[in-house]
Each structure stands twice: as C-alpha cells, then as structure tokens.
Write a protein that holds these residues in place. Structure first.
Motif, PDB file in Angstrom:
ATOM      1  N   ASN A 103       0.804  -1.230   0.000  1.00  0.00           N
ATOM      2  CA  ASN A 103       0.000   0.000   0.000  1.00  0.00           C
ATOM      3  C   ASN A 103       0.835   1.277   0.000  1.00  0.00           C
ATOM      4  N   HIS A 104       2.171   1.159   0.036  1.00  0.00           N
ATOM      5  CA  HIS A 104       3.030   2.343   0.046  1.00  0.00           C
ATOM      6  C   HIS A 104       3.528   2.612  -1.363  1.00  0.00           C
ATOM      7  N   LEU A 105       3.229   3.805  -1.877  1.00  0.00           N
ATOM      8  CA  LEU A 105       3.565   4.112  -3.260  1.00  0.00           C
ATOM      9  C   LEU A 105       4.826   4.942  -3.373  1.00  0.00           C
ATOM     10  N   ASN A 106       5.499   4.748  -4.497  1.00  0.00           N
ATOM     11  CA  ASN A 106       6.630   5.588  -4.852  1.00  0.00           C
ATOM     12  C   ASN A 106       6.072   6.903  -5.407  1.00  0.00           C
ATOM     13  N   ILE A 107       6.322   7.995  -4.722  1.00  0.00           N
ATOM     14  CA  ILE A 107       5.742   9.287  -5.116  1.00  0.00           C
ATOM     15  C   ILE A 107       6.174   9.686  -6.525  1.00  0.00           C
ATOM     16  N   VAL A 147       7.916 -25.717 -14.132  1.00  0.00           N
ATOM     17  CA  VAL A 147       8.636 -24.723 -13.344  1.00  0.00           C
ATOM     18  C   VAL A 147       9.920 -25.309 -12.778  1.00  0.00           C
ATOM     19  N   ASP A 148      11.006 -24.586 -12.932  1.00  0.00           N
ATOM     20  CA  ASP A 148      12.289 -24.966 -12.334  1.00  0.00           C
ATOM     21  C   ASP A 148      12.307 -24.462 -10.891  1.00  0.00           C
ATOM     22  N   PRO A 149      12.374 -25.355  -9.894  1.00  0.00           N
ATOM     23  CA  PRO A 149      12.378 -24.904  -8.493  1.00  0.00           C
ATOM     24  C   PRO A 149      13.500 -23.928  -8.170  1.00  0.00           C
ATOM     25  N   GLU A 150      14.579 -23.994  -8.947  1.00  0.00           N
ATOM     26  CA  GLU A 150      15.696 -23.078  -8.710  1.00  0.00           C
ATOM     27  C   GLU A 150      15.511 -21.751  -9.433  1.00  0.00           C
ATOM     28  N   GLY A 151      14.487 -21.649 -10.264  1.00  0.00           N
ATOM     29  CA  GLY A 151      14.300 -20.434 -11.053  1.00  0.00           C
ATOM     30  C   GLY A 151      13.381 -19.430 -10.401  1.00  0.00           C
ATOM     31  N   HIS A 152      13.414 -19.355  -9.078  1.00  0.00           N
ATOM     32  CA  HIS A 152      12.576 -18.425  -8.343  1.00  0.00           C
ATOM     33  C   HIS A 152      13.434 -17.594  -7.393  1.00  0.00           C
ATOM     34  N   THR A 153      12.903 -16.467  -7.011  1.00  0.00           N
ATOM     35  CA  THR A 153      13.538 -15.673  -5.967  1.00  0.00           C
ATOM     36  C   THR A 153      12.465 -15.268  -4.970  1.00  0.00           C
ATOM     37  N   CYS A 154      12.833 -15.258  -3.688  1.00  0.00           N
ATOM     38  CA  CYS A 154      11.868 -14.931  -2.644  1.00  0.00           C
ATOM     39  C   CYS A 154      11.760 -13.420  -2.505  1.00  0.00           C
ATOM     40  N   CYS A 155      10.532 -12.926  -2.461  1.00  0.00           N
ATOM     41  CA  CYS A 155      10.285 -11.484  -2.362  1.00  0.00           C
ATOM     42  C   CYS A 155       9.402 -11.215  -1.149  1.00  0.00           C
ATOM     43  N   GLY A 156       9.863 -10.367  -0.242  1.00  0.00           N
ATOM     44  CA  GLY A 156       9.053  -9.988   0.904  1.00  0.00           C
ATOM     45  C   GLY A 156       7.962  -9.023   0.477  1.00  0.00           C
ATOM     46  N   SER A 157       6.737  -9.325   0.868  1.00  0.00           N
ATOM     47  CA  SER A 157       5.601  -8.470   0.545  1.00  0.00           C
ATOM     48  C   SER A 157       5.206  -7.716   1.811  1.00  0.00           C
ATOM     49  N   HIS A 158       5.493  -6.410   1.853  1.00  0.00           N
ATOM     50  CA  HIS A 158       5.210  -5.606   3.029  1.00  0.00           C
ATOM     51  C   HIS A 158       3.749  -5.194   3.032  1.00  0.00           C
ATOM     52  N   LEU A 159       3.025  -5.695   4.022  1.00  0.00           N
ATOM     53  CA  LEU A 159       1.591  -5.493   4.108  1.00  0.00           C
ATOM     54  C   LEU A 159       1.239  -4.500   5.200  1.00  0.00           C
ATOM     55  N   ALA A 199       6.230   0.856  -3.996  1.00  0.00           N
ATOM     56  CA  ALA A 199       7.641   0.960  -3.626  1.00  0.00           C
ATOM     57  C   ALA A 199       8.257  -0.439  -3.640  1.00  0.00           C
ATOM     58  N   ARG A 200       9.401  -0.592  -4.312  1.00  0.00           N
ATOM     59  CA  ARG A 200      10.080  -1.885  -4.396  1.00  0.00           C
ATOM     60  C   ARG A 200      11.567  -1.642  -4.625  1.00  0.00           C
ATOM     61  N   ASN A 201      12.380  -2.645  -4.358  1.00  0.00           N
ATOM     62  CA  ASN A 201      13.824  -2.492  -4.533  1.00  0.00           C
ATOM     63  C   ASN A 201      14.362  -3.354  -5.671  1.00  0.00           C
ATOM     64  N   PHE A 202      13.511  -3.694  -6.629  1.00  0.00           N
ATOM     65  CA  PHE A 202      13.958  -4.502  -7.761  1.00  0.00           C
ATOM     66  C   PHE A 202      13.378  -3.955  -9.055  1.00  0.00           C
ATOM     67  N   GLU A 203      14.048  -4.296 -10.142  1.00  0.00           N
ATOM     68  CA  GLU A 203      13.564  -3.949 -11.470  1.00  0.00           C
ATOM     69  C   GLU A 203      12.753  -5.112 -12.029  1.00  0.00           C
TER      70      GLU A 203
END
Length: 216
Positions: free
Chosen positions: A30-34, A192-204, A40-44
C-alpha cells in the motif's frame, strides 16, 4: 465445426529481476513511490514473451495434484461481492464446501479474500482498490504457508495439523462476466524450475509480512 477459440496465444508477462549483491527483494503493497505512482520496491522488472495455452475443452488435463491448479465449473450462489461481511457470511461457507468436494479435505479454513477489479487510471493503494496483479508470482513459500497455519488456527490445532498434509488453495472466479482484458493465467507446476525463483518480501499493512515467490 471448428472451434472459434485459439489453441494458444503469445503474451508479454512481467518478471522480477533479482536485486544485485544478494539483497532480499521486497515490495510494499500500500506504500507508493511518489515519483511514479507505483508500489515501492527495490527490484527492477522485465517483460518476456510467453506462450499461453487455451484449456477450454480440455479442462480435465489440469488437476491440483498434477499441475498445481484445476478448472471447475461451479456458479456461485453469492453474486454481489460488494460487502466484506456479506461475503464472509454467504460466500465463505459455499467456498469451503466446494473445496471439500474437490479435494476430499476434512477441514477447510478460509482466512481472507481479495476482490480484484480493473480500474483504468486508478492507483492500487488500498484493499478496496485491488486490481489484477500484472506480474508472474507464487503467493506462498513453504515457510510462509506454515506460518499461515500458526496464524489462523488455534495453537492446540496447529502442531497436530502440521504433522499431516495441508494445502493453501486460491479459489478464483470471474465476477459478473468473463475477465477479458486481464484474464488469469496459471503455470503448470511441472514446467517450473524450483531453482528459477527468488523470494520477495511483501510488506503489508499493520506490519504484517508475507513471502512471495517470483519467477525470474
């Protein structure tokens, strides 16, 4: 007579790019990049062309224990989907019974719901403004699914239930009409390749946190 539905289509899907130097990816719900009005996120992110198969007429090829999802024809008795209390009172019980019927589960616990409606020009910055998620992802990691059991069930039940098989199931259905502009696409687990994922924290909101798997 030939079917008017295409066998498949090619679409541009959005994927996460892992942040450099092993930094954990995160995204605020719910937090937006102004600067750009986006979350708001730290990845492309990047887009990739993906062939999406049409399962109409061959729905029986997709099963929960085979592909990770299943297509079921089951019109809902509840149809308005405008009031949360009404949804919990009317739609939750029929959903629990449907899941029991499909899976054979002896117990079903529904812990939340999300109504997603396409709203062009509006910003998805609140629970009542949820729109389709235009990004390839898996909602739960193994750790977060176990945390869900502890969060939503009494302590006396959780430990015993975790010694047995349990599932977290998303029950999706279109509201009022087919989802034409933003249809739901699902990925066959076997592809799906189990190794082809990355964990992303979802701030709620309210300091709650959820882990989400993103395909990369």
């Amino acid at each position: 007579m030939a079917s008017l539905s295409p066998v498949s289509t090619t679409a541009q899907l959005t994927f996460l790019i892992q942040p450099p130097d092993g930094v954990r990816a995160f995204e605020s719900i719910n937090h937006l990049n102004i600067a750009n009005g986006d979350r708001a996120r730290n990845f492309e992110r990047e887009q990739k062309k993906v062939v999406i198969e049409n399962l109409r007429g061959k729905e029986d090829l997709a099963l929960l224990d085979k592909t990770g999802f299943q297509l079921v024809h089951h019109p809902a008795k509840h149809t308005s989907f405008n009031d949360d209390a009404e949804i919990e009172r009317e739609y939750y019980p029929e959903s629990a019974e449907l899941i029991k019927k499909i899976t054979g589960a002896s117990r079903v616990v529904l812990f939340d719901h999300t109504i997603r409606r396409r709203r062009p020009g509006e910003i998805d910055d609140a629970p009542h403004k949820r729109q389709p998620v235009a990004q390839a992802h898996v909602d739960q990691t193994t750790a977060s699914s176990i945390a869900r059991v502890h969060r939503h069930l009494p302590p006396a039940d959780a430990e015993a239930l975790l010694r047995r098989r349990f599932q977290i199931i998303n029950l999706w259905r279109p509201i009022n009409h087919p989802a034409i502009d933003w249809p739901l696409a699902l990925c066959d687990y076997n592809s799906v390749d189990p190794e082809g994922h990355t964990c992303c924290g979802s701030h709620l909101p309210r300091s709650r946190r959820r882990d989400i798997w993103h395909e990369v």
